[in-house]
Design an enzyme around this catalytic site. Structure first.
Site, short mmCIF file in Angstrom:
data_model
loop_
_atom_site.label_atom_id
_atom_site.label_comp_id
_atom_site.label_asym_id
_atom_site.label_seq_id
_atom_site.Cartn_x
_atom_site.Cartn_y
_atom_site.Cartn_z
N THR A 147 5.17 3.54 12.30
CA THR A 147 5.89 3.13 11.10
C THR A 147 6.49 4.36 10.42
O THR A 147 6.24 5.50 10.83
CB THR A 147 4.94 2.44 10.10
OG1 THR A 147 3.97 3.40 9.66
CG2 THR A 147 4.23 1.25 10.74
N GLY B 160 0.83 -1.21 0.00
CA GLY B 160 0.00 0.00 0.00
C GLY B 160 0.86 1.25 0.00
O GLY B 160 2.03 1.21 0.40
N LEU C 71 -8.28 17.41 -0.84
CA LEU C 71 -8.94 17.15 -2.11
C LEU C 71 -8.92 18.36 -3.02
O LEU C 71 -8.82 18.23 -4.24
CB LEU C 71 -10.39 16.69 -1.86
CG LEU C 71 -11.17 16.26 -3.10
CD1 LEU C 71 -10.46 15.13 -3.83
CD2 LEU C 71 -12.59 15.86 -2.73
N TYR D 197 -6.70 7.89 -0.01
CA TYR D 197 -6.31 6.75 0.82
C TYR D 197 -7.53 6.14 1.52
O TYR D 197 -7.72 4.92 1.54
CB TYR D 197 -5.28 7.20 1.85
CG TYR D 197 -4.71 6.10 2.71
CD1 TYR D 197 -3.74 5.25 2.20
CD2 TYR D 197 -5.12 5.92 4.02
CE1 TYR D 197 -3.21 4.23 2.98
CE2 TYR D 197 -4.60 4.91 4.81
CZ TYR D 197 -3.64 4.07 4.27
OH TYR D 197 -3.11 3.06 5.05
#
Length: 445
Positions: free
Chosen positions: A385, A289, A296, A350
């Protein structure tokens, strides 16, 4: 959250100082180890159920010290609430008050697990009320737990029983350190399908598992966890990640396959590699991913299309190949995200892709079941992460300390443990579900 902070506020003089200053003090979570006990103390069973004694006997066979109705003065490592026979909200009172007393005896890292039935549109109003009420009560209880303890629930659909393989598998998962960052969540057992492993330390023994995006981060940890649990692992990632991919493969004794998951032949190549090199394909983990975050109003086609292509379109295409091959018993586990459930600022692309994963899993369950397989998803919340390190510092701080009931971000291994369970035969009856691994937070990727 950095481990250094967690250690500082939970040890020595700095612990006292943190308490004096009112600083957040995240608990040390009880995570899984091959030789660690399933629970950190006796388990108390409250409530009545047609299979209560049978369940207790099974837990005794797991080596647990099981108490029924009264634990005396003993400290408790676990609490099971049998609520599946309730038919009116007024019946909750006695059980919840008994639970209240038992909660004060829980040790750090304890587990509370409820057993209930789903609220359905054709139920009597009082029945639906108590069943939906249990959902609200357990999610709230999850936010009240202390010392790294958690509260989760098992929902028995149709005629499934608490001693069916997947119900017992879910119970062991919730009891164990594998569920350290799972709190306030429910797993619904839909069928009697499934099989418990001969050795709970190697639930994937003899299985061949494929992990995409396996070169680093969560993907690498998934590969390590599946290998630890007995699987032969095929690690898949882009050619440019070849060195990192080989390093992880050497660590786990697996094989590598360098490819772009968006390629039209990706599914066929994965299947051919697994069958040719290892003789079977038992588990596919769609982990690959990317993020291309932008409001937007400032989004362009390249950012939007690339995220959709990698995060959902590739999974759909590969699943079509696997389904057409009718691989017996194939289990597929997909990476969703809490962003796909609650949304996240600057992540419309996402969130669309990860919400798409959840919808795909739900709609594909019956198709995989035709060959005795299953498809499920894990929706991580705030996991520490490289990807979440890109989130602004202020947002990261709030996500770590305020919103999750466990007051900290999760680790890649927390996601990997959930995937290992959902990819096992013990979870066959959980087909079509998405499990949040988020510490009851809806922030993160």
């Amino acid at each position: 959250m950095a481990d250094k902070y967690l250690e500082l506020v939970n040890s020595g003089m700095t612990k006292k100082l943190a308490k004096l200053l009112g600083l957040p003090r995240p608990p040390r979570l009880r995570r899984y180890g091959v030789d660690t006990p399933l629970l950190p103390g006796p388990v108390l069973v409250l409530g009545t159920s047609a299979r209560a004694q049978e369940l207790s006997d099974v837990m005794v066979s797991w080596g647990l010290d099981v108490r029924r109705h009264d634990a005396g003065q003993s400290k408790l490592g676990g609490l099971v609430l049998l609520l599946d026979e309730l038919s009116h909200p007024e019946q909750l009172s006695a059980l919840m008050l008994a639970t209240s007393a038992a909660l004060r005896k829980l040790v750090p890292g304890a587990r509370v697990v409820s057993v209930s039935k789903p609220a359905l549109a054709n139920d009597e109003p009082a029945v639906a009320a108590v069943r939906q009420g249990i959902d609200g009560a357990m999610r709230s209880l999850g936010r009240e737990m202390r010392g790294g303890a958690t509260a989760n629930g098992i929902v028995l659909a149709g005629d499934t029983s608490i001693v069916s393989p997947s119900a017992l598998g879910a119970l062991r998962f919730f009891f164990s350190g594998r569920s350290a960052y799972v709190d306030g969540q429910f797993l619904t057992v839909r069928t009697e399908a499934g099989e418990l492993p001969d050795d709970f330390r190697a639930p994937l023994a003899g299985k061949v598992a494929v992990v995409t995006g396996a070169a680093r981060g969560i993907g690498a940890e998934i590969a390590r966890t599946l290998a630890r649990d007995g699987a032969k692992v095929v690690l898949v990632d882009m050619p440019q990640a070849g060195d990192a991919l080989a390093k992880v493969a050497n660590q786990v004794g697996g094989t590598t396959l360098q490819l772009d998951v968006t390629a039209k032949d990706a599914g066929a190549r994965i299947m051919d590699h697994a069958l040719t090199r290892h003789g079977s394909l038992d588990l596919v983990v769609h982990n690959a991913g990317i993020t291309r975050d932008k409001l937007l109003a400032n989004m362009d086609a390249a950012r939007w299309d690339s995220v959709i292509a990698v995060n959902i379109a590739s999974q759909l295409r590969m699943n079509e190949v696997f389904l057409a091959a009718k691989i017996p018993g194939l289990r597929v586990v997909c990476l969703a995200s809490t962003s796909g459930i609650a949304g996240n600022r600057g992540q419309t692309n996402y969130a669309a892709s990860k919400g798409g994963v959840i919808g795909m899993v739900r709609a594909s369950a019956a198709l995989f079941a035709e060959s005795g397989g299953s498809i499920t998803a894990v929706a991580p919340g705030f996991i520490e992460t490289e990807m979440t390190a890109k989130i602004p510092l202020g947002t990261r701080t709030v996500a770590r300390l305020v919103l999750p009931s466990l007051m900290q971000g999760g680790l890649p291994v927390d996601v990997a443990e959930a995937i290992g369970f959902l990819g096992s035969d013990a979870a066959a009856g959980l087909n079509g579900q998405t499990l949040r691994v988020c510490g009851q937070s809806l922030v993160g990727a």
